[in-house]
Design an enzyme around this catalytic site. Sequence first.
Site, PDB file in Angstrom:
ATOM      1  N   PRO A 153       0.789  -1.240   0.000  1.00 56.19           N
ATOM      2  CA  PRO A 153       0.000   0.000   0.000  1.00 56.19           C
ATOM      3  C   PRO A 153       0.820   1.289   0.000  1.00 56.19           C
ATOM      4  CG  PRO A 153       0.011  -0.945   2.187  1.00 56.19           C
ATOM      5  CD  PRO A 153       0.756  -1.911   1.299  1.00 56.19           C
ATOM      6  N   CYS A 154       1.483   1.560  -1.110  1.00 58.21           N
ATOM      7  CA  CYS A 154       2.272   2.789  -1.217  1.00 58.21           C
ATOM      8  C   CYS A 154       1.379   4.028  -1.221  1.00 58.21           C
ATOM      9  CB  CYS A 154       3.190   2.745  -2.434  1.00 58.21           C
ATOM     10  SG  CYS A 154       2.357   2.479  -3.983  1.00 58.21           S
ATOM     11  N   HIS A 155       0.073   3.833  -1.405  1.00 56.40           N
ATOM     12  CA  HIS A 155      -0.836   4.981  -1.334  1.00 56.40           C
ATOM     13  C   HIS A 155      -0.910   5.553   0.090  1.00 56.40           C
ATOM     14  CE1 HIS A 155      -3.470   1.533  -0.335  1.00 56.40           C
ATOM     15  NE2 HIS A 155      -4.171   2.405   0.379  1.00 56.40           N
TER      16      HIS A 155
END
Length: 184
Positions: A153-155
Amino acid sequence: MNLMQTHIPATARNAVALNTITYAIGQSAIGKILAARSHIGVCAILIGSGAEALEQDLASRFPGKVLVEDKAALCDDLAAIARFIETPGAGLDLPLDMRHGTPFQQRVWEVLRAIPCGATITYTALARHLGQPNGARAVATACAANAIALGIPCHRVVRTDGTLSGYRWGIERKRALLDKEAQI
């Protein structure tokens, strides 16, 4: 044995299997999604507006691999990804293949996977966590290299001032994902 049958040695069959990535494209609330699997697990979750662009992105990320579209084999993965986008609190429990990154990128990705749904971290804080207090740019580069959107989850990584920046699949999608997670 049928004389017309071609005999392929087991080692050759194994080599083809190890070099093959199956993929499928589906629809989600934030656009088209491409799920791809190696023999180890999900190696790509890509988000976009068009199937052709997603296929090109997959091919550029995995040069030399045999790419085989197989919607039947990946229908459960596509459903899980679409469900996660709609209900992030349910989690996304898929086996991941994160071998396609540098050792540093893999370390960043492991830390990202530990960030709880609904939480964020700054690039600087993530770099410090990895023992590289001046490594915010390297962390941002690792996030940009991430091929497994949502699974890694780089968001959930934001600027020091809390604003959104640099999401490979668009700031609007990043905002939508974070807004949905904030509702948990």
